[in-house]
Design a protein around this motif. Structure first.
Motif, short mmCIF file in Angstrom:
data_model
loop_
_atom_site.label_atom_id
_atom_site.label_comp_id
_atom_site.label_asym_id
_atom_site.label_seq_id
_atom_site.Cartn_x
_atom_site.Cartn_y
_atom_site.Cartn_z
N TYR A 74 0.85 -1.19 0.00
CA TYR A 74 0.00 0.00 0.00
C TYR A 74 0.88 1.23 0.00
CZ TYR A 74 0.92 0.16 5.07
OH TYR A 74 1.53 0.20 6.30
N LEU A 75 0.28 2.39 -0.22
CA LEU A 75 1.04 3.64 -0.30
C LEU A 75 0.33 4.71 0.52
CD1 LEU A 75 2.65 5.10 -3.50
CD2 LEU A 75 1.30 6.59 -2.02
N CYS A 76 1.08 5.43 1.33
CA CYS A 76 0.55 6.53 2.12
C CYS A 76 1.14 7.84 1.61
CB CYS A 76 0.88 6.33 3.60
SG CYS A 76 0.18 7.61 4.69
N PHE A 77 0.30 8.77 1.20
CA PHE A 77 0.72 9.99 0.52
C PHE A 77 0.42 11.22 1.36
CE2 PHE A 77 -0.17 13.48 -2.55
CZ PHE A 77 1.10 13.59 -3.09
N THR A 78 1.38 12.15 1.42
CA THR A 78 1.21 13.39 2.18
C THR A 78 0.35 14.38 1.41
OG1 THR A 78 3.36 14.05 1.27
CG2 THR A 78 3.32 13.23 3.53
N ASP A 105 -3.82 17.96 -10.57
CA ASP A 105 -4.15 17.40 -9.26
C ASP A 105 -3.37 16.09 -9.12
OD1 ASP A 105 -5.28 16.11 -7.06
OD2 ASP A 105 -7.28 16.91 -7.45
N VAL A 106 -2.20 16.15 -8.43
CA VAL A 106 -1.36 14.96 -8.34
C VAL A 106 -2.02 13.86 -7.52
CG1 VAL A 106 0.76 16.25 -8.71
CG2 VAL A 106 -0.03 15.84 -6.37
N LEU A 107 -2.82 14.24 -6.52
CA LEU A 107 -3.52 13.21 -5.75
C LEU A 107 -4.51 12.46 -6.63
CD1 LEU A 107 -4.17 11.70 -3.17
CD2 LEU A 107 -5.72 13.56 -2.53
N ALA A 108 -5.19 13.17 -7.49
CA ALA A 108 -6.14 12.51 -8.40
C ALA A 108 -5.41 11.54 -9.32
CB ALA A 108 -6.90 13.55 -9.23
N MET A 109 -4.25 11.94 -9.82
CA MET A 109 -3.46 11.07 -10.69
C MET A 109 -3.01 9.82 -9.93
SD MET A 109 -1.24 14.14 -12.42
CE MET A 109 -0.17 13.11 -13.43
N LEU A 110 -2.54 10.02 -8.70
CA LEU A 110 -2.07 8.90 -7.90
C LEU A 110 -3.23 7.97 -7.52
CD1 LEU A 110 0.21 7.51 -6.34
CD2 LEU A 110 -0.25 9.07 -4.43
N ALA A 111 -4.35 8.55 -7.13
CA ALA A 111 -5.51 7.74 -6.75
C ALA A 111 -6.02 6.91 -7.92
CB ALA A 111 -6.62 8.64 -6.19
N GLU A 112 -6.03 7.50 -9.10
CA GLU A 112 -6.50 6.77 -10.28
C GLU A 112 -5.58 5.58 -10.57
OE1 GLU A 112 -7.64 7.52 -15.00
OE2 GLU A 112 -6.45 9.01 -13.92
N ALA A 113 -4.26 5.81 -10.48
CA ALA A 113 -3.31 4.73 -10.73
C ALA A 113 -3.46 3.63 -9.68
CB ALA A 113 -1.89 5.28 -10.74
N CYS A 114 -3.62 4.00 -8.43
CA CYS A 114 -3.78 3.00 -7.36
C CYS A 114 -5.05 2.18 -7.56
CB CYS A 114 -3.80 3.69 -6.00
SG CYS A 114 -2.18 4.28 -5.42
N GLN A 115 -6.14 2.84 -7.94
CA GLN A 115 -7.39 2.11 -8.14
C GLN A 115 -7.29 1.14 -9.32
OE1 GLN A 115 -10.57 5.10 -8.29
NE2 GLN A 115 -9.54 6.16 -6.60
N LYS A 116 -6.67 1.58 -10.40
CA LYS A 116 -6.54 0.71 -11.57
C LYS A 116 -5.70 -0.53 -11.26
CE LYS A 116 -7.18 4.06 -15.31
NZ LYS A 116 -6.53 4.78 -16.44
#
Length: 423
Positions: A74-78, A105-116
């Protein structure tokens, strides 16, 4: 015996190893994520870095690729560190990533990659805020040294802002695994905020650094000694000794030190969250990549001794006391920790061994088989009387460990016993 958890917190033990990511404006000066507090720069000057943030090399899939190579789950992001800069497109502050030259929105990009990729995402959020006018910066630890002209310190108003941001983070970015509060310096207590978090994401786990009790504790860098954790624990450590954010002249820990740290935490029953600090361009530096890959190669060889096991260092017996002083029965705890799965015991040499032998006092049973997980070799074992313990009974001795051959990894030994292994 060890505590067992039979509620929602049991899910906490499904994911044992994660990647922590500290990334924000502080990657530009590349000195420390708390630069305005620890360094010689004003808040106003620091805040001008918003006009320079443009991480053209940011690729969330590259981060996840590396995390998976390391064996992380898993990944925890600041999302917002103490500087108050928001790494998502919040509607409640102009001090945010979408107002930088990067504009995304870097969080949106990261969240999308994590979900995929079905890679759980956790969110870090700082309680102190050096930018927001309502946060009472009173010069306590991890706070600025007083309010600025125009600030209106009001902790209740500030937490109204926090609640609005929590609402965004937990409704706009998909399922969130954990919410990681940091340093409740103001000692603000309001159970309704964690209740809000749970109402928005009922399956979420919350740490213990926020405005109310959480599901688990989060010691960092230093971890108390002992054979096991008595409550759910996620210990966090950084690749860098000085900073959690990217520092261009960082003193990085050795791979061996990090393996020792990780092995100790996990053998004690804790989870391990290991931090990287990407550069201002969004990349993870090659030294960090190499370290995580080395850790991953080791972890995959010894993982069976750390996952789906229980801490078993209690097999080392009780300490003895003479005239109130603890004596003698420390060999097991000073050199190794134990984990077990049924009748299989794992010995973890999380500290440097003094010799090529481990004495597992007070065990006096001979295993059917002893295997070094690092390379699969079988080891010699014996139950025998030893000169050091000449007044005592024979103890289990594991012989000929390759301490001068394998010097860059934590050694882990698998011991397979008969059904009557000691409880």
């Amino acid at each position: 015996m060890l505590p067992r958890f039979h509620d929602a917190r049991d899910r906490f033990f499904d994911l044992r190893f994660g990647m922590f990511v500290h990334w924000g404006l502080y990657a530009i000066p590349a000195w420390h994520e708390q630069l305005p507090w620890r360094g010689n720069i004003t808040r106003r000057k620091y805040e001008q870095f918003i006009h320079e943030f443009n991480p053209q090399d940011f690729d969330p899939n590259a981060w996840i690729d590396l995390a998976e190579e390391a064996g992380m789950q898993y990944l925890c992001f600041t999302t917002k560190h103490h500087d108050g800069f928001c790494m998502w497109d919040t509607e409640h502050s102009e001090y945010k990533v979408t107002n930088t030259p990067y504009g995304k929105d870097v969080l949106a990009m990261l969240a999308e990659a994590c979900q995929k990729r079905n890679f759980p995402l956790s969110l870090y959020y700082s309680c102190p805020d050096w930018h927001h006018p309502n946060y009472p910066n009173l010069g306590r630890h991890h706070e600025m040294f007083g309010p600025r002209a125009g600030d209106e310190p009001d902790i209740e108003l500030y937490y109204e802002y926090v609640k609005k941001q929590v609402q965004e983070l937990l409704t706009q970015y998909g399922p969130i695994y954990q919410f990681f509060w940091d340093v409740n310096v103001a000692e603000y207590h309001n159970p309704a905020i964690n209740e809000l978090v749970r109402s928005l994401q009922p399956d979420i786990l919350i740490n213990n650094r926020g405005p109310d009790k959480g599901d688990y504790s989060t010691p960092e860098r230093h971890v108390p000694d002992g054979g096991y954790f008595r409550t759910p624990t996620e210990a966090c450590q950084s690749l860098g000794r000085e900073s959690w954010g990217y520092r261009k002249d960082e003193d990085y820990y050795s791979s061996k030190f990090l393996m020792q740290s990780m092995d100790k935490i996990m053998a004690m029953g804790g989870n391990y969250l290991l931090n990287v600090g990407p550069t201002a361009n969004g990349e993870i530096v090659q030294d960090n990549v190499d370290t995580l890959r080395r850790i991953g190669r080791w972890y995959k060889k010894v993982k069976e001794a750390l996952v789906d096991v229980t801490p078993a260092s209690y097999l080392g017996g009780k300490d003895e006391f003479i005239d109130g002083n603890e004596v003698a029965n420390r060999v097991l705890r000073e050199e190794v920790l134990l984990t077990r799965r049924g009748n299989t015991i794992y010995a973890h040499a999380y500290r440097e061994l003094q010799s090529s032998t481990i004495i597992l006092k007070p065990l006096n049973m001979l295993p059917k088989r002893a295997v070094l997980l690092n390379d699969g070799r079988e080891l010699e074992t014996a139950v025998e009387q030893l000169p050091w313990y000449w007044r005592e009974r024979p103890y289990l001795r594991i012989r000929n460990l390759p301490v001068n051959e394998i010097t860059d990894e934590v050694l882990v030994v698998k011991l397979e016993f008969d059904d009557d292994v000691a409880e």
